[in-house]
Structures are given as structure tokens and as C-alpha cells.
Design an enzyme around this catalytic site. Structure first.
Site, PDB file in Angstrom:
ATOM      1  N   HIS A 197       0.857  -1.248  -0.128  1.00 43.73           N
ATOM      2  CA  HIS A 197      -0.077   0.037  -0.136  1.00 43.73           C
ATOM      3  C   HIS A 197       1.006   1.250   0.134  1.00 43.73           C
ATOM      4  CE1 HIS A 197      -3.671   2.454   1.594  1.00 43.73           C
ATOM      5  NE2 HIS A 197      -2.553   3.175   1.825  1.00 43.73           N
ATOM      6  N   GLU A 198       1.862   1.268   0.821  1.00 50.18           N
ATOM      7  CA  GLU A 198       2.597   2.529   1.125  1.00 50.18           C
ATOM      8  C   GLU A 198       3.492   2.724  -0.203  1.00 50.18           C
ATOM      9  OE1 GLU A 198       2.090   4.401   3.248  1.00 50.18           O
ATOM     10  OE2 GLU A 198       0.509   3.370   4.081  1.00 50.18           O
TER      11      GLU A 198
ATOM     12  N   HIS B 274       2.156   4.417  -2.982  1.00 55.45           N
ATOM     13  CA  HIS B 274       1.994   5.907  -2.773  1.00 55.45           C
ATOM     14  C   HIS B 274       3.281   6.911  -3.412  1.00 55.45           C
ATOM     15  CE1 HIS B 274      -1.686   6.294  -1.007  1.00 55.45           C
ATOM     16  NE2 HIS B 274      -1.578   5.862   0.401  1.00 55.45           N
TER      17      HIS B 274
ATOM     18  N   ASP C  17      -5.544   8.008  -1.868  1.00 50.72           N
ATOM     19  CA  ASP C  17      -6.485   7.068  -0.956  1.00 50.72           C
ATOM     20  C   ASP C  17      -7.953   7.554  -1.396  1.00 50.72           C
ATOM     21  OD1 ASP C  17      -4.443   5.626   0.685  1.00 50.72           O
ATOM     22  OD2 ASP C  17      -4.132   7.198   1.491  1.00 50.72           O
TER      23      ASP C  17
END
EC number: 3.4.24.39
Length: 467
Positions: A300-301, A304, A315
Site C-alpha cells: 500500500h505505502e 503512494h 487514497d
């Protein structure tokens, strides 16, 4: 209570109209200028029922999160704040806001603290997306929000005077000195797992199940599959470099933005990733479909971070129900879509929820009653029908009882949960409970008079998008 085919068809049409709430749940955001780059947002519950939602990564979050998008000449201005991954359950009360219908709250913030507006001139401000709703301190679904479009004329001199929310740190090493001992071991294992899981997801995006891919990215076009595969391949590569890639990794929080609800966060403008204390309480790899763990938190990170694969993701929809409600283009730009897809590929989750994850009422809301379509929402009137099944609340006992493979209801004369085989036996509300209404799907609707007929349909009520 027999009805003709024509009456059945008419009532089915009426049912379809009535199944939608009078005012669908949503938040309306009104943006206005306080002075120069300082903005006020008024958040209003425009729906017809009280809602509780997570205000982290949203208005009222004190951290420098992305509350609005800024555009100059139709090009988005780079965001220089943080993007957080939140825990999905065990949320603290301080992370939640409850609004009655029509109620509002206000939040003021300075957009120059998380964007470089020193150029001045015209800037357009707007926002939209989904905010998680919560029940029993667990994310249980989502509601949409959107704002007006605000046009500003930014004074460059005043914008320069606004301090940046994030102060630059010494980033000479890729995995920082905060990663030693046990935390270094945890991070190394998490990176290896993230590399493996992201790599498998990249392969699945390229040539795996089209149905599973479409569940998360709403398309099976070659271009979209290639784009998803390329980002996941880049994430796998970054994780496998173990500190030699484009990101700088912190095993503790140098900026002070972690709290009891945040797993990790990313500074996209500097490609920095920070683990919070909560990260170390997660499993290395979860066995739960759509669950959270250390490996998918890293995935997920890393999505980004534009240094991993540009541009970095946003998000836009948090959690399974919100992420799978996005359009194909928005899913491509949503961090949780990649983490959830990677988890689904790794655990072969296709079809386990079918998008019908509901409340079971006996534990935390949002759980799926495995192997059945038996679901409860625990939140509204008895007699609601959950789509894809004819299993309902009885309203007299505890929610969460399963009536698998039948249209089993309470008969009110003996023990609850008895089966009336070969019929669709329901309450009719006019005489003794447990009477049989053959050849129809007679049920309570919870909103009007009991005993109404909803023929040839699954009557659906409920004012929230269920998780």
C-alpha cells in the site's frame, strides 16, 4: 395471498423504487476562502440517518493529510503532506465523528502548508471520494463525499510565509538508523513477503483470472491490466532491493504523525515511508481475505511513492467495499486497490465474499457468514432482506443466527429458527406469527405495515453501503 403474474411484475417495479433510501447517505463539503491560502470546509450529513465515520485522512484530521486537490491550469499541484494507512478495526473513539441528519462541523486548514504555492496566481480547489463509516469501532462500509469548486487568486508573498508542515530530514541512508535489532528483522521479513506477494499479484494482473482482476479494477482491458501489473512489478522490485531502491524507510516515526490508529504513512514528495508502532502488532502475512498485515501495508505505502512508480497513488477508497466501488480509472489510482488485490491473489479470495460482506451481529460488524449468504446488518429495522438471499432478521432475538439453505424464519410459537420446509413462511403481522403465505415471498419490510408482499424480488432496505 396469491397474486397474478402482472401484479407480481408491477410490485417488483415498485419494490425496485422503494428499495432506495429517500436520501442516500452522503457528506456534502462546502469550501470557502478564509484568507489567501487558508480554507474552511463545512462538512454536512446530507442523508436521512445519523452516521459515524472515520475522520482520519479527512476533514478534522490534525495531521497534514490530503483534504483537497489543488489545480493550476488543469494540472494538479504536488501534495507535500503524508498519506496514511489506517487500522480497519479497533479504532479509537477519537478517530470517529458522528453527525445527525443535517448536522455539520467545520475544519480550517492552510493549503500552502502541504503544497508549493509560492508561484501564486489562480488555483482551483475541490475534493471528492469516499469516507469509511464505522460501527463498533470497525470500518464497516463507506459513504461518498464531494465539494463545490473553489477558485482562488493566491498571493505569492503571503504563501511563501506559510511554514511547510513537513520539515526536511537528513536522508543519507535508505533504511535509516531507526531500523536496528528486532525492528530491522521485522522490516526485512516484511519486505521479503511484500516482494513475493506483489510479484505474484503482478503476474496475476498480466495473465491471471479476469474475474478476480475485474473485481478490484472494474475492467479487463489490456491497457489497465498492463498498468496494474507494471506498478505491482515495480513495488516487488523496490521491496526486493531491501533499502537500495528509491524509498527511504523509517522503522519509527521521525515526524510525530503516528497515533493509535495509523499503521504507516508515506511522504510522496520525498519518497519516505514510516512504520508506526501499530505496524509491529500486525501479522507478517494474514490468512484473512481483505485483512491487513505487514506485507500488504508495505505494498500500500510503496504505491503512494512516485519514486517507485510514477505518479504515486491516492487514497480514494479505503477498505474492500469502498475500493471495489471505484471506477476503473479511480481504482488505478487507489493505493488500497493494489493491496487488496495482492491479498486476494495470494489467498485465492475470488468468490469468498462476492461483494456481499455484511454484519454477522455476533462479533464485529462487516464479517462474512462463510459458506452462506446469511447476513445481518445489526443496525436497522428487522425484516430487512440482504441481496442474493432471502435470509432476514427476526427482530426478537440476537442477530447473527444462520438459516442456511432455506427460507427459515421465526414462527413465534416455539423456539426461534424453526424451518417451515417447502414454503416461504413468514410473519404476516395480522394474526399469529408463523402463518404460511404460499406462492409468494411475503415478508416484513420494517418501514410500513407488516405483511406486505414483495413478489419475485429480494426486498432490500438499508441506508448504508454495507461492507
Amino acid at each position: 395471498m396469491k397474486i397474478t403474474a402482472l401484479a407480481s411484475a408491477i410490485l417488483a417495479v415498485v419494490h425496485g423504487a422503494l428499495a432506495l433510501p429517500a436520501r442516500a447517505p452522503a457528506l456534502d463539503i462546502t469550501l470557502s476562502q478564509v484568507n489567501n491560502t487558508r480554507i474552511k470546509a463545512v462538512v454536512k450529513n446530507s442523508g436521512s440517518e445519523k452516521i459515524t465515520f472515520v475522520h482520519l485522512n479527512f476533514f478534522n484530521d490534525p495531521s497534514p493529510v490530503k483534504k483537497v486537490s489543488l489545480y493550476r491550469n488543469a494540472t494538479e499541484v504536488e501534495f507535500t503532506g503524508i498519506k496514511q494507512r489506517l487500522r480497519s478495526d479497533g479504532l479509537s473513539n477519537e478517530a470517529l465523528t458522528t453527525l445527525a441528519p443535517g448536522a455539520t462541523y467545520e475544519d480550517e486548514f492552510d493549503i500552502a502548508s502541504t503544497a508549493n504555492l509560492t508561484q501564486g496566481g489562480p488555483v482551483t480547489v475541490r475534493t471528492q471520494g469516499f469516507v469509511p463509516i464505522a460501527m463498533n469501532n470497525k470500518i464497516a462500509g463507506y459513504i461518498p463525499y464531494s465539494s463545490n469548486e473553489l477558485e482562488l487568486e493566491v498571493d505569492a508573498v503571503k504563501a511563501v510565509a506559510v511554514p511547510a508542515s513537513i520539515k526536511p530530514l537528513d536522508r543519507r541512508t535508505k533504511i535509516t538508523s531507526s531500523c536496528t535489532g528486532d525492528r530491522a528483522a521485522v522490516l526485512n521479513t516484511a519486505l521479503r513477503n511484500a516482494a513475493s506477494i506483489a510479484g505474484k499479484a503482478a503476474n496475476a494482473a498480466s495473465s491471471g483470472s479476469s474475474a478476480l482482476f475485474a473485481e478490484y479494477f472494474k475492467s479487463t482491458s489490456g491497457n489497465i491490466r498492463s498498468a496494474v501489473a507494471a506498478r505491482l512489478k515495480a513495488v516487488a522490485s523496490e521491496a526486493s532491493l531491501n533499502g537500495g531502491g528509491s524509498t527511504t524507510y523509517y522503522c519509527s516515526d521521525p515526524y510525530g504523525y503516528c497515533d493509535s490508529n495509523v499503521l504507516a504513512y508515506t511522504l510522496p514528495s520525498t519518497n519516505e515511508v514510516v512504520n508506526c508502532e501499530l505496524f509491529y502488532t500486525l501479522q507478517e502475512v494474514t490468512n484473512d481475505c481483505h485483512g491487513q498485515d505487514q506485507a500488504t501495508t508495505i505494498i500500500h505505502e510503496f504505491t503512494h511513492a512516485p519514486g517507485v512508480y510514477p505518479p504515486g497513488t491516492e487514497d480514494l477508497g479505503y477498505g474492500y467495499s469502498a475500493a471495489t466501488a471505484l471506477s476503473a480509472n479511480n481504482a488505478l489510482n487507489n493505493a488500497d486497490s493494489y493491496a487488496l488485490f495482492a491479498n486476494a491473489v495470494y489467498l485465492n479470495c475470488q468468490g469468498q465474499t462476492g461483494g456481499q460482506t455484511m454484519w454477522d451481529g455476533n462479533s464485529q460488524p462487516g464479517q462474512t457468514a462463510p459458506g452462506t449468504q446469511t447476513m445481518w446488518d445489526g443496525n436497522s429495522q428487522p425484516g430487512q432482506t440482504e441481496p442474493g438471499t432471502q435470509t432476514m432478521w427476526d427482530g426478537n432475538s440476537q442477530p447473527g443466527q444462520t438459516e442456511p439453505g432455506t427460507q427459515t424464519m421465526w414462527d413465534g410459537n416455539s423456539q426461534p429458527g424453526q424451518t417451515e420446509p417447502g414454503t416461504q413462511t413468514m410473519w404476516d403481522g395480522n394474526s399469529q406469527p408463523g402463518q404460511t403465505e404460499p406462492c409468494t415471498q411475503t415478508m416484513w419490510d420494517g418501514s410500513s405495515e407488516p405483511g406486505q408482499t414483495e413478489p419475485d424480488a429480494h426486498t432490500t432496505w438499508g441506508n448504508f453501503y454495507q461492507a
